[in-house]
Motif scaffolding. Structure first.
Motif, PDB file in Angstrom:
ATOM      1  N   THR A  89       0.835  -1.212   0.000  1.00 41.47           N
ATOM      2  CA  THR A  89       0.000   0.000   0.000  1.00 41.47           C
ATOM      3  C   THR A  89       0.861   1.250   0.000  1.00 41.47           C
ATOM      4  O   THR A  89       0.627   2.196  -0.760  1.00 41.47           O
ATOM      5  CB  THR A  89      -0.936  -0.007   1.230  1.00 41.47           C
ATOM      6  N   ILE A  90       1.878   1.260   0.864  1.00 40.76           N
ATOM      7  CA  ILE A  90       2.762   2.430   0.955  1.00 40.76           C
ATOM      8  C   ILE A  90       3.562   2.605  -0.338  1.00 40.76           C
ATOM      9  O   ILE A  90       3.684   3.718  -0.860  1.00 40.76           O
ATOM     10  CB  ILE A  90       3.708   2.286   2.171  1.00 40.76           C
ATOM     11  N   GLU A  91       4.082   1.499  -0.872  1.00 35.14           N
ATOM     12  CA  GLU A  91       4.886   1.577  -2.097  1.00 35.14           C
ATOM     13  C   GLU A  91       4.055   2.008  -3.302  1.00 35.14           C
ATOM     14  O   GLU A  91       4.596   2.559  -4.266  1.00 35.14           O
ATOM     15  CB  GLU A  91       5.558   0.230  -2.372  1.00 35.14           C
ATOM     16  N   ALA A  92       2.738   1.767  -3.249  1.00 34.29           N
ATOM     17  CA  ALA A  92       1.864   2.177  -4.351  1.00 34.29           C
ATOM     18  C   ALA A  92       1.571   3.676  -4.318  1.00 34.29           C
ATOM     19  O   ALA A  92       0.881   4.199  -5.198  1.00 34.29           O
ATOM     20  CB  ALA A  92       0.562   1.391  -4.311  1.00 34.29           C
ATOM     21  N   GLY A  93       2.106   4.372  -3.305  1.00 31.20           N
ATOM     22  CA  GLY A  93       1.931   5.820  -3.204  1.00 31.20           C
ATOM     23  C   GLY A  93       0.586   6.235  -2.649  1.00 31.20           C
ATOM     24  O   GLY A  93       0.191   7.398  -2.750  1.00 31.20           O
ATOM     25  N   LYS A  94      -0.141   5.294  -2.038  1.00 30.20           N
ATOM     26  CA  LYS A  94      -1.455   5.611  -1.477  1.00 30.20           C
ATOM     27  C   LYS A  94      -1.315   6.098  -0.034  1.00 30.20           C
ATOM     28  O   LYS A  94      -0.342   5.781   0.649  1.00 30.20           O
ATOM     29  CB  LYS A  94      -2.342   4.359  -1.500  1.00 30.20           C
ATOM     30  N   THR A  95      -2.282   6.893   0.405  1.00 29.70           N
ATOM     31  CA  THR A  95      -2.362   7.246   1.824  1.00 29.70           C
ATOM     32  C   THR A  95      -3.143   6.135   2.501  1.00 29.70           C
ATOM     33  O   THR A  95      -4.351   6.006   2.290  1.00 29.70           O
ATOM     34  CB  THR A  95      -3.086   8.589   2.036  1.00 29.70           C
ATOM     35  N   PRO A  96      -2.477   5.283   3.287  1.00 25.64           N
ATOM     36  CA  PRO A  96      -3.134   4.073   3.799  1.00 25.64           C
ATOM     37  C   PRO A  96      -4.391   4.351   4.614  1.00 25.64           C
ATOM     38  O   PRO A  96      -4.438   5.289   5.414  1.00 25.64           O
ATOM     39  CB  PRO A  96      -2.050   3.439   4.676  1.00 25.64           C
ATOM     40  N   LEU A  97      -5.396   3.526   4.373  1.00 32.38           N
ATOM     41  CA  LEU A  97      -6.607   3.491   5.195  1.00 32.38           C
ATOM     42  C   LEU A  97      -6.936   2.023   5.414  1.00 32.38           C
ATOM     43  O   LEU A  97      -7.348   1.322   4.477  1.00 32.38           O
ATOM     44  CB  LEU A  97      -7.776   4.204   4.504  1.00 32.38           C
ATOM     45  N   PHE A  98      -6.712   1.563   6.638  1.00 28.79           N
ATOM     46  CA  PHE A  98      -6.960   0.161   6.963  1.00 28.79           C
ATOM     47  C   PHE A  98      -8.095   0.051   7.977  1.00 28.79           C
ATOM     48  O   PHE A  98      -8.415   1.012   8.689  1.00 28.79           O
ATOM     49  CB  PHE A  98      -5.702  -0.495   7.535  1.00 28.79           C
ATOM     50  N   LEU A  99      -8.678  -1.145   8.035  1.00 28.39           N
ATOM     51  CA  LEU A  99      -9.753  -1.423   8.968  1.00 28.39           C
ATOM     52  C   LEU A  99      -9.353  -2.633   9.807  1.00 28.39           C
ATOM     53  O   LEU A  99      -8.995  -3.681   9.254  1.00 28.39           O
ATOM     54  CB  LEU A  99     -11.042  -1.703   8.192  1.00 28.39           C
ATOM     55  N   LEU A 100      -9.385  -2.479  11.130  1.00 25.89           N
ATOM     56  CA  LEU A 100      -9.102  -3.579  12.052  1.00 25.89           C
ATOM     57  C   LEU A 100     -10.405  -3.975  12.738  1.00 25.89           C
ATOM     58  O   LEU A 100     -11.113  -3.112  13.266  1.00 25.89           O
ATOM     59  CB  LEU A 100      -8.067  -3.174  13.100  1.00 25.89           C
TER      60      LEU A 100
END
Length: 248
Positions: A89-100
């Protein structure tokens, strides 16, 4: 639509585990003995697979075949490794948004959350191997097939996922009523992960102690809580609203 695959028989389940099949849950007959049965039990515990001891009547309802005291469900989806998920996700240049998800138990809530998460651009959903709702036919149906479009990741403990997110520069926000902070006072513009708790007890208290921020939804009526899938949708769309305002 892809359905959950059921396998039965002690040796067949042992072979499936050794072949790295993703086993969702194993049902074992109460009180059964034997070397092969003990080998299966040991393997299940070693791999941290969800397991339940049940009466033979339950197994007979699960299958009409000669189950030998053991029935297992193979998950219809493949699961991601949390390290790969975050790094990609980080390498794809996205601002991460995850759900736990902290031990959500209802498969329909689980499916509805997966559907909303896919619609809101969540980069992945992380949940515990044990104690939560399985990915089964009901989950798939309720998600409208979104389970096949969003990365899913299983971890031994949700707190481990919290620590990994934080170590990766991702802020962890807990959705909980045990705070005075409103959802609308929290920033979702930077990399973040949102934790939703179980339907009956919310987020584990020990997990709440290690999150970065806590937030709650304003409730204006007499009912003291929302359905978890509805609350999750409100949190995710607030993140979307804030992030859209940045891009505009």
């Amino acid at each position: 639509m892809q359905n959950q695959t059921q396998i039965f028989g002690i040796r067949a389940i042992i072979e499936a585990i050794n072949a790295d099949k993703t086993i969702d849950k194993v049902f074992l007959q109460k009180g059964l003995k034997g070397d092969l049965y003990s080998e299966l039990e040991t393997l299940i515990r070693k791999q941290s697979i969800n397991m339940a001891y049940v009466p033979i009547e339950k197994l007979n309802r699960l299958t009409k075949k000669n189950h030998q005291g053991a029935v297992a469900n193979i998950s219809p989806v493949d699961f991601f490794n949390i390290e790969d998920l975050v790094l990609n996700t980080i390498e794809a240049g996205k601002t991460p948004l995850f759900l736990l998800l902290d031990q959500l138990s209802d498969v329909r809530n689980f499916g509805a959350i997966i559907r909303t998460a896919e619609c809101t651009g969540v980069n992945g959903i992380i949940f515990q191997k044990k104690g939560g709702a399985p990915v089964n036919g009901d989950t798939i149906k309720t998600s409208a097939g979104a389970v096949f479009k969003i990365p899913l990741c299983k971890v031994d403990h949700i707190k481990d996922a919290v620590f990994y997110m934080q170590a990766s520069g991702i802020k962890v926000i807990a959705a909980t009523e045990k705070t005075e902070n409103s959802l609308y006072d929290i920033s979702f513009k930077e990399p973040c992960a949102i934790i939703m708790g179980s339907e009956d007890r919310g987020i584990n208290p020990s997990t709440l102690k290690v999150v970065d921020e806590k937030a709650k939804l304003p409730l204006l009526g007499d009912i003291e809580s929302l359905n978890v899938s509805v609350a999750c949708g409100a949190f995710l769309y607030e993140a979307v609203r804030q992030r859209i305002s940045i891009s505009n």
